[in-house]
Design a protein around this motif. Structure first.
Motif, PDB file in Angstrom:
ATOM      1  N   GLN A 100     -20.076  13.385 -26.603  1.00 22.17           N
ATOM      2  CA  GLN A 100     -18.789  13.899 -27.050  1.00 22.17           C
ATOM      3  C   GLN A 100     -17.615  13.444 -26.192  1.00 22.17           C
ATOM      4  O   GLN A 100     -16.496  13.355 -26.680  1.00 22.17           O
ATOM      5  CB  GLN A 100     -18.821  15.440 -27.081  1.00 22.17           C
ATOM      6  CG  GLN A 100     -19.843  15.989 -28.026  1.00 22.17           C
ATOM      7  CD  GLN A 100     -19.614  15.535 -29.451  1.00 22.17           C
ATOM      8  OE1 GLN A 100     -18.507  15.567 -29.952  1.00 22.17           O
ATOM      9  NE2 GLN A 100     -20.675  15.080 -30.103  1.00 22.17           N
ATOM     10  N   ILE A 101     -17.844  13.190 -24.915  1.00 20.30           N
ATOM     11  CA  ILE A 101     -16.766  12.791 -24.016  1.00 20.30           C
ATOM     12  C   ILE A 101     -17.091  11.419 -23.455  1.00 20.30           C
ATOM     13  O   ILE A 101     -18.071  11.263 -22.716  1.00 20.30           O
ATOM     14  CB  ILE A 101     -16.593  13.787 -22.850  1.00 20.30           C
ATOM     15  CG1 ILE A 101     -16.332  15.186 -23.388  1.00 20.30           C
ATOM     16  CG2 ILE A 101     -15.470  13.351 -21.931  1.00 20.30           C
ATOM     17  CD1 ILE A 101     -16.324  16.242 -22.322  1.00 20.30           C
ATOM     18  N   ASN A 102     -16.295  10.436 -23.799  1.00 18.41           N
ATOM     19  CA  ASN A 102     -16.425   9.079 -23.276  1.00 18.41           C
ATOM     20  C   ASN A 102     -17.849   8.538 -23.421  1.00 18.41           C
ATOM     21  O   ASN A 102     -18.485   8.154 -22.454  1.00 18.41           O
ATOM     22  CB  ASN A 102     -15.970   9.072 -21.812  1.00 18.41           C
ATOM     23  CG  ASN A 102     -15.823   7.695 -21.242  1.00 18.41           C
ATOM     24  OD1 ASN A 102     -16.414   7.413 -20.214  1.00 18.41           O
ATOM     25  ND2 ASN A 102     -15.056   6.834 -21.852  1.00 18.41           N
ATOM     26  N   PRO A 103     -18.363   8.473 -24.655  1.00 15.39           N
ATOM     27  CA  PRO A 103     -19.747   8.014 -24.842  1.00 15.39           C
ATOM     28  C   PRO A 103     -19.932   6.512 -24.681  1.00 15.39           C
ATOM     29  O   PRO A 103     -21.068   6.055 -24.582  1.00 15.39           O
ATOM     30  CB  PRO A 103     -20.059   8.447 -26.276  1.00 15.39           C
ATOM     31  CG  PRO A 103     -18.744   8.432 -26.956  1.00 15.39           C
ATOM     32  CD  PRO A 103     -17.741   8.858 -25.915  1.00 15.39           C
ATOM     33  N   GLU A 104     -18.844   5.747 -24.632  1.00 17.06           N
ATOM     34  CA  GLU A 104     -18.977   4.297 -24.572  1.00 17.06           C
ATOM     35  C   GLU A 104     -19.352   3.766 -23.194  1.00 17.06           C
ATOM     36  O   GLU A 104     -19.630   2.585 -23.037  1.00 17.06           O
ATOM     37  CB  GLU A 104     -17.688   3.615 -25.076  1.00 17.06           C
ATOM     38  CG  GLU A 104     -16.454   3.954 -24.291  1.00 17.06           C
ATOM     39  CD  GLU A 104     -15.732   5.204 -24.795  1.00 17.06           C
ATOM     40  OE1 GLU A 104     -14.681   5.493 -24.241  1.00 17.06           O
ATOM     41  OE2 GLU A 104     -16.214   5.889 -25.700  1.00 17.06           O
ATOM     42  N   VAL A 105     -19.372   4.615 -22.211  1.00 24.16           N
ATOM     43  CA  VAL A 105     -19.744   4.212 -20.849  1.00 24.16           C
ATOM     44  C   VAL A 105     -20.972   5.010 -20.441  1.00 24.16           C
ATOM     45  O   VAL A 105     -21.088   6.198 -20.741  1.00 24.16           O
ATOM     46  CB  VAL A 105     -18.576   4.462 -19.861  1.00 24.16           C
ATOM     47  CG1 VAL A 105     -18.951   4.067 -18.458  1.00 24.16           C
ATOM     48  CG2 VAL A 105     -17.342   3.699 -20.302  1.00 24.16           C
ATOM     49  N   GLN A 106     -21.890   4.359 -19.729  1.00 23.65           N
ATOM     50  CA  GLN A 106     -23.150   5.003 -19.343  1.00 23.65           C
ATOM     51  C   GLN A 106     -22.908   6.331 -18.621  1.00 23.65           C
ATOM     52  O   GLN A 106     -22.008   6.429 -17.807  1.00 23.65           O
ATOM     53  CB  GLN A 106     -23.995   4.045 -18.505  1.00 23.65           C
ATOM     54  CG  GLN A 106     -23.339   3.488 -17.248  1.00 23.65           C
ATOM     55  CD  GLN A 106     -23.550   4.348 -16.029  1.00 23.65           C
ATOM     56  OE1 GLN A 106     -24.337   5.276 -16.022  1.00 23.65           O
ATOM     57  NE2 GLN A 106     -22.845   4.035 -14.969  1.00 23.65           N
ATOM     58  N   PRO A 107     -23.709   7.347 -18.912  1.00 25.29           N
ATOM     59  CA  PRO A 107     -23.443   8.682 -18.376  1.00 25.29           C
ATOM     60  C   PRO A 107     -24.033   8.985 -16.995  1.00 25.29           C
ATOM     61  O   PRO A 107     -23.627   9.947 -16.367  1.00 25.29           O
ATOM     62  CB  PRO A 107     -24.069   9.608 -19.421  1.00 25.29           C
ATOM     63  CG  PRO A 107     -25.180   8.816 -19.993  1.00 25.29           C
ATOM     64  CD  PRO A 107     -24.706   7.374 -19.976  1.00 25.29           C
ATOM     65  N   LEU A 108     -24.976   8.186 -16.505  1.00 22.04           N
ATOM     66  CA  LEU A 108     -25.648   8.544 -15.252  1.00 22.04           C
ATOM     67  C   LEU A 108     -24.668   8.686 -14.094  1.00 22.04           C
ATOM     68  O   LEU A 108     -24.694   9.678 -13.352  1.00 22.04           O
ATOM     69  CB  LEU A 108     -26.732   7.515 -14.917  1.00 22.04           C
ATOM     70  CG  LEU A 108     -27.508   7.769 -13.625  1.00 22.04           C
ATOM     71  CD1 LEU A 108     -28.260   9.096 -13.712  1.00 22.04           C
ATOM     72  CD2 LEU A 108     -28.459   6.630 -13.341  1.00 22.04           C
ATOM     73  N   THR A 109     -23.800   7.711 -13.934  1.00 27.71           N
ATOM     74  CA  THR A 109     -22.831   7.774 -12.837  1.00 27.71           C
ATOM     75  C   THR A 109     -21.888   8.948 -13.032  1.00 27.71           C
ATOM     76  O   THR A 109     -21.505   9.609 -12.062  1.00 27.71           O
ATOM     77  CB  THR A 109     -22.044   6.466 -12.752  1.00 27.71           C
ATOM     78  OG1 THR A 109     -22.955   5.389 -12.622  1.00 27.71           O
ATOM     79  CG2 THR A 109     -21.108   6.467 -11.565  1.00 27.71           C
ATOM     80  N   LYS A 110     -21.535   9.233 -14.265  1.00 28.83           N
ATOM     81  CA  LYS A 110     -20.642  10.361 -14.520  1.00 28.83           C
ATOM     82  C   LYS A 110     -21.327  11.688 -14.158  1.00 28.83           C
ATOM     83  O   LYS A 110     -20.666  12.606 -13.688  1.00 28.83           O
ATOM     84  CB  LYS A 110     -20.170  10.333 -15.964  1.00 28.83           C
ATOM     85  CG  LYS A 110     -19.263   9.130 -16.241  1.00 28.83           C
ATOM     86  CD  LYS A 110     -18.696   9.145 -17.633  1.00 28.83           C
ATOM     87  CE  LYS A 110     -19.665   8.567 -18.605  1.00 28.83           C
ATOM     88  NZ  LYS A 110     -19.123   8.417 -19.956  1.00 28.83           N
ATOM     89  N   TYR A 111     -22.630  11.769 -14.360  1.00 30.57           N
ATOM     90  CA  TYR A 111     -23.365  12.952 -13.889  1.00 30.57           C
ATOM     91  C   TYR A 111     -23.265  13.081 -12.369  1.00 30.57           C
ATOM     92  O   TYR A 111     -23.061  14.170 -11.843  1.00 30.57           O
ATOM     93  CB  TYR A 111     -24.840  12.883 -14.292  1.00 30.57           C
ATOM     94  CG  TYR A 111     -25.153  13.415 -15.658  1.00 30.57           C
ATOM     95  CD1 TYR A 111     -25.174  14.786 -15.907  1.00 30.57           C
ATOM     96  CD2 TYR A 111     -25.435  12.566 -16.713  1.00 30.57           C
ATOM     97  CE1 TYR A 111     -25.463  15.280 -17.163  1.00 30.57           C
ATOM     98  CE2 TYR A 111     -25.729  13.041 -17.973  1.00 30.57           C
ATOM     99  CZ  TYR A 111     -25.742  14.403 -18.187  1.00 30.57           C
ATOM    100  OH  TYR A 111     -26.030  14.896 -19.429  1.00 30.57           O
ATOM    101  N   PHE A 112     -23.427  11.958 -11.665  1.00 30.09           N
ATOM    102  CA  PHE A 112     -23.278  11.978 -10.205  1.00 30.09           C
ATOM    103  C   PHE A 112     -21.870  12.404  -9.804  1.00 30.09           C
ATOM    104  O   PHE A 112     -21.689  13.161  -8.842  1.00 30.09           O
ATOM    105  CB  PHE A 112     -23.608  10.612  -9.602  1.00 30.09           C
ATOM    106  CG  PHE A 112     -25.070  10.292  -9.578  1.00 30.09           C
ATOM    107  CD1 PHE A 112     -26.002  11.183  -9.079  1.00 30.09           C
ATOM    108  CD2 PHE A 112     -25.533   9.070 -10.047  1.00 30.09           C
ATOM    109  CE1 PHE A 112     -27.349  10.891  -9.060  1.00 30.09           C
ATOM    110  CE2 PHE A 112     -26.874   8.757 -10.024  1.00 30.09           C
ATOM    111  CZ  PHE A 112     -27.783   9.669  -9.528  1.00 30.09           C
ATOM    112  N   PHE A 113     -20.849  11.918 -10.529  1.00 28.28           N
ATOM    113  CA  PHE A 113     -19.477  12.337 -10.252  1.00 28.28           C
ATOM    114  C   PHE A 113     -19.339  13.845 -10.432  1.00 28.28           C
ATOM    115  O   PHE A 113     -18.703  14.520  -9.623  1.00 28.28           O
ATOM    116  CB  PHE A 113     -18.485  11.614 -11.162  1.00 28.28           C
ATOM    117  CG  PHE A 113     -18.289  10.159 -10.862  1.00 28.28           C
ATOM    118  CD1 PHE A 113     -18.631   9.613  -9.639  1.00 28.28           C
ATOM    119  CD2 PHE A 113     -17.741   9.325 -11.816  1.00 28.28           C
ATOM    120  CE1 PHE A 113     -18.450   8.271  -9.372  1.00 28.28           C
ATOM    121  CE2 PHE A 113     -17.536   7.977 -11.557  1.00 28.28           C
ATOM    122  CZ  PHE A 113     -17.890   7.452 -10.336  1.00 28.28           C
TER     123      PHE A 113
END
Length: 181
Positions: A100-113
């Motif tokens: 739902q939020i910024n799906p075009e970029v891989q989510p793993l790093t965003k989880y770390f953020f």
């Protein structure tokens, strides 16, 4: 670019390592000390950025009126990628759907953020960890390919690269991708 090329030419022109350096088993420890020292100095000189807390309410408001909400809302301006990745990571660790939020970029790093924001109040410690780990991996790769004496060249060249240094103070996903590759 000229400075880096001249440094590389100088290093490649050096004679082979003296026997004392070839036999030095503590070379990896020296590198670790140098990397840690440079990381500490870099954090110290940019301490105001590392202390800046992520304001979820502010960035949610910016997101709600950004290019990602048009035409369903009033457009007031764009949200930059570092803030978008941090906001997405924060929502992901709170249970939001990654599609739902910024799906075009891989989510793993965003989880770390997001985890870093919960623990430290900012996403930058993750960048520092990925940066240091990338330098260490590059050292071991250089050691395997170039030998013990020249193994310090690739990580030190990366360490003086302005783009790499900029990645350490802004939460982009590129640094983590460099590490995983």
């Amino acid at each position: 670019l000229a400075r880096e090329l001249s440094l590389l030419a100088l290093i490649l022109a050096l004679p082979r390592a003296p026997p004392t350096l070839k036999n030095d088993t503590n070379m990896k420890h020296y590198f670790g000390i140098v990397v840690i020292f440079i990381a500490i100095c870099y954090v110290f000189f940019n301490l105001d950025l590392y202390r800046q807390r992520f304001d979820q309410v502010k960035w949610q408001s910016v997101y709600d009126h950004s290019q990602y909400c048009v035409p369903n809302c009033e457009f007031r301006g764009n949200i930059d990628d570092p803030e978008l990745y941090s906001l997405a990571g924060y929502h992901f660790v709170k249970g939001a759907d990654p599609s739902q939020i910024n799906p075009e970029v891989q989510p793993l790093t965003k989880y770390f953020f997001g985890l870093s924001i919960l623990w430290f109040g900012t996403a930058l410690p993750v960048q520092l960890i990925f940066g240091v780990l990338s330098l260490i991996l590059l050292y071991y790769l250089g050691r395997h390919i170039l030998g013990d004496y020249l193994a310090l060249v690739p990580p030190l060249l990366l360490l003086i690269d302005p783009l790499f240094l900029d990645q350490l103070i802004r939460p982009f996903v590129d640094l983590s991708l460099t590490f995983w590759i």
